[in-house]
Structure formats: C-alpha cells, structure tokens
Design an enzyme around this catalytic site. Sequence first.
Site, mmCIF file in Angstrom:
data_model
loop_
_atom_site.group_PDB
_atom_site.id
_atom_site.type_symbol
_atom_site.label_atom_id
_atom_site.label_comp_id
_atom_site.label_asym_id
_atom_site.label_seq_id
_atom_site.Cartn_x
_atom_site.Cartn_y
_atom_site.Cartn_z
ATOM 1 N N SER A 59 0.816 -1.211 0.000
ATOM 2 C CA SER A 59 0.000 0.000 0.000
ATOM 3 C C SER A 59 0.847 1.258 0.000
ATOM 4 C CB SER A 59 -0.932 0.010 1.222
ATOM 5 O OG SER A 59 -1.821 -1.087 1.177
ATOM 6 N N SER A 100 -3.133 -3.911 -2.807
ATOM 7 C CA SER A 100 -2.560 -2.588 -2.586
ATOM 8 C C SER A 100 -3.637 -1.559 -2.280
ATOM 9 C CB SER A 100 -1.776 -2.154 -3.834
ATOM 10 O OG SER A 100 -0.988 -1.029 -3.575
ATOM 11 N N ASP A 137 -3.882 2.121 -2.395
ATOM 12 C CA ASP A 137 -3.155 3.288 -2.906
ATOM 13 C C ASP A 137 -4.079 4.503 -2.900
ATOM 14 O OD1 ASP A 137 -0.998 1.558 -3.490
ATOM 15 O OD2 ASP A 137 -1.976 0.975 -5.358
#
Length: 333
Positions: free
Chosen positions: A227, A265, A267
């Site tokens: 992340s 992830s 993001d």
Amino acid sequence: MRVDELPLTLGPYPRGAANAITDVPGVRVGHATIAEGDLRTGVTAVVPDTLGPRRRALPAGLFVGNGYGKLIGATQVVELGAIETPVLLTSTLSAFRVADALVGHVLSWSGYEDVTTLNPIVGETNDGFLSNIRARSVTADHVVHALASAHSGAVEEGCVGAGTGTTALGYKGGIGTSSRLVDVGAHAVTVGVLVQSNFGGVLTVDGVPMPAEELLGHAGVESPGNSCMIVVATDAPADARQLDRVSRRAVFAMGRVGASFSHGSGDYALAFTVAEERPAEDAQLDPLFGATMDAVEEALLNSVLAATTTRGFGGQVAHAVPVDGVRSRLGPR
C-alpha cells in the site's frame, strides 16, 4: 541519502527551501516512533495550522487508486470536498485507535466546545513484515506526541513515524517528502508531498530499474500490505473538484518508481489547499499537475533512499537500497 544528493533532478520545477511538504506555508509534520522489542511502527502527523475555530475545514480532494485499505474519513471527503482535522498516518490495525485519539485531540481545541460532529482523517499501511501488528501498540499518547512535535522545516524521512516498519519495492520503505515551486495563473505557489511507502514492484530511479535481487544479491522483500498513502498540500487556489484532479496525478506518479499496483494494494492520495483565494481556471492547472507528479516521484524515492536496513518481528530483515549501486546504474548525469 535523498534524491537531490545523488544528485538527480526530476522535472522542470525548482524544489522548495526544505524540499518537503512543510514548504507549504503553515503546514507542519511530526512523528511518534516505536522501535522496541518486536515493534517497528508509529504515527506521522501532517498538521495544517490554518485549521481552527476561524476556519474549520479546508478544500480537499481524494483519489483511490486501489481501495484495499482503511482511509478513515474518506467518504465525507468525497461528499463534502473538505478535511476538518490534521492528517495522520499509522499502521493498519492501529488506525482506529489513532482516529479516536485524533477526535479527542481536536475536540479539546479552544473554540471547539460546541462541536458535535467531526471527521478524522487517518490513513494506514500494513507494517506486519517488520512489526508485531496484532499488538496494536500505537496509543493516544503516541498520537499526542506526533501532533505536539509537528514542526516546519526539514522533515525526518525513512524509518520514522508511520514508516518505521514499512517496506517498498523490495527494500526498506518509509516516510518520504518533497516539494516544488510553480506558477498557477498569477499565483506563485508551492506543492508539497509526504508519502508512507509500503508497496511492491521494481524500484525504478529516473527510468532505470534497480531490482533488489540484483543490487542486494538476493531476493528483496514483498510488502504484506502493498500500500501507499500520499498526502499533497498546496497553497494553490483550487476547489475540491480540482484537488480531486491533483490527487489522481499523485497516484499516477507511483508508476514512475515501479509500483506493481497489486490486488492487495491500498493506494490513496489526499490533496488539500490552505489557500483562500478564488479557484484558478482549469486551463491554468497544468503546472500544478506536473509539479505534483514530480514531487510524488521524488518523495517516494526519498522514502526508500533515506531508509536504513531494519531487523524486526520474527527476525525478518528489510534491507536498505545500496546507494552506490544506484549511482553506478544511473551513470553520469
């Protein structure tokens, strides 16, 4: 080591005096670091001083590149286009305690005695590779310390605060920051970025791949949370819709450093402005977009270049980037 010490120039815009998010007027950064026993974690606070009884919200925009994360307060930012509190970053399982402590902190401000609703902004990445994440060791005292220690000028990077236990691009990750000076219409403005890097991929510096298995001579680490949290601050005159556009560019810049944008992830990019002037015309925003991408790219690289080799939970190790190897691959510039 920082990007400007390689030395390496990224983009056409000059850096700010500290080359940090704190170059934006009235924005301060503080950390609380936990590095003891099997813990490698902490809190990082981005504090805009313009928030207070006179101005209880700042225009803000948000872009979610991949939503596998916990950005507390995100839905109200999307709905109202504003932030009401400092922005705090921490470890995944500690985000909820940090949010509660942040609410208590802001409610204690003078002039907030009548406040009955508040939207705390807390982001996170998973530092479970190097820290005993289930211990949920971050407390209200750490939050208070990060906020109280917030200062202007140079910002500590690498293995500090919310970046103490993170890994990125096969190496030790952490906190990174950078800034750019640009003109938006008739306004000379600053764009500052702070990142918490903890994502996978192949480190890429100015277009040159730096695979961990080649520079280290063995396989690098893969972040358990994959992340990244990106905070963009500016004093550019912009509204929430325009700041949404800025935050998109911030996530796009992750691709420049080799991000894999994997399934796991989270993001996120949050952009806010401290300006009070009428928003600029959309056609005047190109320099702001470009400067944001350049500053994010540099902040992400700083987050790994400034980090040091760290041994943590279960004896696991995340290695620092071998800077001599980076210089060798970059060659004369």
